[in-house]
Write an enzyme that holds these catalytic residues in place. Structure first.
Site, short mmCIF file in Angstrom:
data_model
loop_
_atom_site.label_atom_id
_atom_site.label_comp_id
_atom_site.label_asym_id
_atom_site.label_seq_id
_atom_site.Cartn_x
_atom_site.Cartn_y
_atom_site.Cartn_z
N ASP A 139 5.94 5.25 -1.92
CA ASP A 139 4.53 5.85 -1.77
C ASP A 139 4.79 7.11 -1.00
OD1 ASP A 139 2.48 3.12 -2.22
OD2 ASP A 139 4.60 2.93 -1.86
N THR A 155 0.73 -0.54 -5.96
CA THR A 155 2.07 -0.80 -5.31
C THR A 155 2.43 -2.05 -5.59
OG1 THR A 155 1.36 0.99 -3.71
CG2 THR A 155 3.14 -0.42 -2.85
N GLU A 200 -3.75 9.37 -0.51
CA GLU A 200 -3.94 7.68 0.26
C GLU A 200 -3.08 7.59 1.44
OE1 GLU A 200 -2.70 4.61 -2.21
OE2 GLU A 200 -3.15 3.00 -0.70
N ASP A 242 -3.32 9.59 -5.41
CA ASP A 242 -2.70 8.07 -5.41
C ASP A 242 -1.13 8.45 -5.58
OD1 ASP A 242 -2.16 5.60 -4.81
OD2 ASP A 242 -4.03 4.92 -5.56
N ILE A 268 1.21 6.21 -5.29
CA ILE A 268 1.82 5.22 -6.23
C ILE A 268 0.32 4.12 -6.16
CG2 ILE A 268 2.91 2.71 -6.64
CD1 ILE A 268 5.24 4.05 -5.47
N ASP A 269 -0.25 4.15 -7.33
CA ASP A 269 -1.35 3.51 -7.73
C ASP A 269 -0.93 1.88 -8.05
OD1 ASP A 269 -4.20 2.53 -7.65
OD2 ASP A 269 -4.39 3.15 -9.82
N ASP A 301 -8.29 6.17 -6.59
CA ASP A 301 -8.09 4.91 -7.50
C ASP A 301 -8.83 5.35 -8.95
OD1 ASP A 301 -6.25 3.59 -5.95
OD2 ASP A 301 -7.75 2.45 -4.79
N1 A2P Z 1 -9.47 -5.47 -1.50
C1 A2P Z 1 -9.20 -4.52 -2.39
N2 A2P Z 1 -10.28 -4.51 -3.46
C2 A2P Z 1 -10.08 -3.50 -4.59
N3 A2P Z 1 -9.04 -2.82 -4.66
C3 A2P Z 1 -8.09 -2.89 -3.92
C4 A2P Z 1 -8.32 -3.52 -2.45
N4 A2P Z 1 -7.11 -3.46 -1.84
C5 A2P Z 1 -6.40 -2.55 -2.25
N5 A2P Z 1 -6.89 -2.06 -3.50
C6 A2P Z 1 -6.46 -0.97 -4.55
O1 A2P Z 1 -6.72 -1.39 -5.78
C7 A2P Z 1 -5.77 -0.72 -6.51
C8 A2P Z 1 -5.21 -1.67 -7.45
O2 A2P Z 1 -5.92 -1.97 -8.27
P1 A2P Z 1 -5.57 -2.89 -9.35
O3 A2P Z 1 -5.54 -4.37 -8.57
O4 A2P Z 1 -6.63 -2.78 -10.50
O5 A2P Z 1 -3.93 -2.59 -9.85
C9 A2P Z 1 -4.84 -0.09 -5.79
O6 A2P Z 1 -5.46 1.22 -5.62
C10 A2P Z 1 -5.12 -0.66 -4.44
O7 A2P Z 1 -4.23 0.16 -3.77
P2 A2P Z 1 -2.71 0.70 -3.74
O8 A2P Z 1 -3.32 2.10 -4.29
O9 A2P Z 1 -2.60 0.59 -2.49
O10 A2P Z 1 -1.99 -0.28 -4.64
MG MG Z 2 -4.44 2.94 -5.59
MG MG Z 3 -1.59 3.80 -3.60
MG MG Z 4 -1.80 1.59 -1.22
#
Ligand code: A2P
Ligand code: MG
Ligand code: MG
Ligand code: MG
Length: 337
Positions: A49, A133, A72, A128, A130-131, A275
């Site tokens: 990330d 993770t 992010e 983002d 890594i979306d 996101d």
């Molecule tokens: N409590 C939460 N509710 C909704 N989305 C969240 C929550 N915590 C983290 N995310 C973020 O939701 C996205 C992942 O969505 P999905 O579940 O649809 O794959 C990511 O961007 C993740 O962050 P990250 O970028 O750190 O992975």
């Molecule tokens: Mg994300």
């Molecule tokens: Mg991310």
């Molecule tokens: Mg993240």
């Protein structure tokens, strides 16, 4: 002939996302447990990330030095003696994606170019690195997501999906595709392995009985029991396709599924602009509508989060009204908001 709007931004975003995607792919096989940190919000973050954010920010700074970035990640966990081991790994990995190597000092500075607060005025990039993770750590879907927002409107979106099959009908075939969109210019897919872009569009199914929907793998990110009720009321019979990250926006944009539901789990979670920025423009340009659960457009002008929106409903334009009607009925049975 005049050049298409945002041609330079589009080209730089493609190069940046491809370089960062490469970095993520290279590290995956080498990741060990100690290289994952759990952030304050309990979500994981890895050396990939941080490295991917450093790579994209470097490309953006080279071509558009005046543009602010809403990214992010920040460098807090990489600083000082505590962050030394992680910092050295991030530096080594980031430099595999860059022509001119960063130093420890410029690495920190580069990552922290992503701390912009967002807002309604001017140009800014939303990143983002890594979306999804959690998907990345499971070896499943994740995406490197980059968007240009101008005066609160998303104008350019590029997403790199290293683990997404280039053709959903051939799940064991080639993987790794890029989704590209500029407002008013359509939605495109290309494979990592070729620069040929193909226009994509949502499937315009006539009957919801034939539809399928996708949602998060994580029940903590989207309310899956309510989405099941909504699907039933809409007459959708197929099981949901569960997938991490903005790959969901990419999948519906090319017709793999028709509906993406992200239903709020807690009233306090505000969705982040990185996101949704690139994915929501891709869907709009592929013939869809993206709104929150109330049918309100996503508002990218409120800072780093979609503070005035709740959840996400993305579908083909023809069925969006019907889906929102049912979403409202299930989420707010008494008509209360
Ligand atoms: N409590 C939460 N509710 C909704 N989305 C969240 C929550 N915590 C983290 N995310 C973020 O939701 C996205 C992942 O969505 P999905 O579940 O649809 O794959 C990511 O961007 C993740 O962050 P990250 O970028 O750190 O992975
Ligand atoms: Mg994300
Ligand atoms: Mg991310
Ligand atoms: Mg993240």
């Amino acid at each position: 002939m005049s050049a298409l709007a945002y041609a330079a931004e589009r080209a730089v975003a493609i190069r940046a996302v491809l370089a960062a995607s490469g970095v993520c792919q290279r590290v995956f096989t080498k990741l060990v447990n100690g290289e994952t940190i759990t952030k304050k919000d309990k979500s994981p973050v890895t050396i990939a990330d941080f490295s991917a954010q450093a790579v994209v920010n470097t490309f953006l700074h080279q071509s558009f030095p005046a543009d602010p970035i809403v990214g992010e990640e920040d460098s807090k966990d990489l600083r000082g003696e505590e962050g030394r081991v992680m910092r050295e790994k991030v530096l080594e990995l980031a430099n595999t994606g860059l022509d001119s190597p960063l130093t420890e000092e410029t690495l920190i500075e580069t990552i922290d170019r992503g701390t912009f607060a967002g807002g309604p005025n001017g140009r800014m990039w939303a990143l983002d690195p890594i979306d999804g993770t959690k998907g990345f750590l499971r070896g499943e879907q994740f995406a490197v997501c980059l968007a240009l927002i101008v005066d609160g409107q998303v104008q350019v979106g590029v997403m790199g999906c290293p683990n997404l099959p280039v053709d959903a009908k051939n799940q064991n075939g080639e993987k790794g595709c890029l989704f590209i969109t500029v407002k008013g210019q359509g939605a495109f897919q290309r494979n990592f392995s070729s620069s040929t872009e193909t226009p994509i569009s949502m499937s315009d199914i006539q009957s919801l009985a034939d539809a399928s929907f996708c949602e998060s793998v994580e029940s903590g990110h989207s309310n899956q029991s309510e989405s099941a009720k909504i699907a039933q009321l809409l007459g959708i019979t197929k099981a949901p396709v569960r997938m991490d990250s903005q790959c969901k926006y990419c999948s519906i944009s090319r017709g793999d599924a028709e509906v993406y539901l992200r239903l709020p789990v807690s009233a306090s979670y505000e969705e982040k602009i990185w996101d949704h920025a690139s994915g929501s423009l891709l869907v709009a340009e592929a013939g869809g509508i993206v709104s929150d659960v109330h049918g309100k457009p996503l508002d990218f002008s409120k800072g780093r989060t979609l503070a005035t929106n709740s959840g996400v409903v993305a579908t083909h334009a023809e069925i969006h009204g019907k889906v929102i009607e049912v979403v409202q009925k299930v989420l707010f049975p008494e008509g209360k908001l």
